[in-house]
Design a protein around this motif. Structure first.
Motif, short mmCIF file in Angstrom:
data_model
loop_
_atom_site.label_atom_id
_atom_site.label_comp_id
_atom_site.label_asym_id
_atom_site.label_seq_id
_atom_site.Cartn_x
_atom_site.Cartn_y
_atom_site.Cartn_z
N MET A 290 -38.49 127.23 57.91
CA MET A 290 -38.73 127.21 56.46
C MET A 290 -37.66 126.39 55.74
O MET A 290 -37.97 125.66 54.79
N VAL A 291 -36.42 126.48 56.17
CA VAL A 291 -35.34 125.69 55.55
C VAL A 291 -35.57 124.21 55.82
O VAL A 291 -35.45 123.38 54.90
N PHE B 281 -30.46 133.66 61.26
CA PHE B 281 -31.06 132.38 61.61
C PHE B 281 -32.14 132.55 62.67
O PHE B 281 -31.98 132.16 63.81
N THR B 282 -33.25 133.13 62.26
CA THR B 282 -34.39 133.25 63.16
C THR B 282 -35.14 131.91 63.17
O THR B 282 -35.00 131.11 62.24
N PRO B 283 -35.93 131.65 64.19
CA PRO B 283 -36.67 130.38 64.24
C PRO B 283 -37.56 130.16 63.02
O PRO B 283 -37.67 129.04 62.52
N SER B 284 -38.18 131.21 62.51
CA SER B 284 -39.06 131.03 61.35
C SER B 284 -38.25 130.68 60.10
O SER B 284 -38.68 129.85 59.29
N ARG C 65 -27.62 141.89 68.72
CA ARG C 65 -27.39 140.55 68.19
C ARG C 65 -26.46 140.61 67.00
O ARG C 65 -26.42 141.59 66.27
N SER C 66 -25.71 139.55 66.78
CA SER C 66 -24.81 139.51 65.64
C SER C 66 -25.62 139.30 64.36
O SER C 66 -26.78 138.90 64.39
N ARG C 67 -24.99 139.56 63.23
CA ARG C 67 -25.69 139.38 61.95
C ARG C 67 -26.03 137.92 61.71
O ARG C 67 -27.05 137.61 61.12
#
Length: 83
Positions: free
Chosen positions: A28-29, A21-24, A14-16
């Protein structure tokens, strides 16, 4: 090198940006933004009583203080639950 390491370095991972941007983290954002909108929409003057003293203040500092206390207590409660 193991096959797992070569596939990650060859572009198979996966790219950085996708890792950032993980679901968690997105959740939180979104929760933080909704909390800030809620805080700054509630600007009316309220009376708050804590035991004996009574103060009159806008509602958002009280809500912000409560949110910060909750955020500070969260990690403590999570750590206690793991024992």
């Amino acid at each position: 090198m193991s096959p797992n390491e070569t596939s990650r370095t060859a572009g198979g991972g996966r790219s950085r940006l996708a890792e950032a941007f993980t679901p968690s983290r997105i959740g939180m954002v979104v929760l933080a933004v909704v909390t800030l909108v809620f805080l700054f929409e509630n600007t009316r003057e309220v009376r708050i009583r804590l035991l004996i003293p009574e103060v009159s203040t806008p509602l958002y500092p009280a809500l912000l203080a409560t949110a910060l206390l909750g955020a500070a207590c969260g990690p403590y409660a999570a750590a206690r639950g793991r024992k």
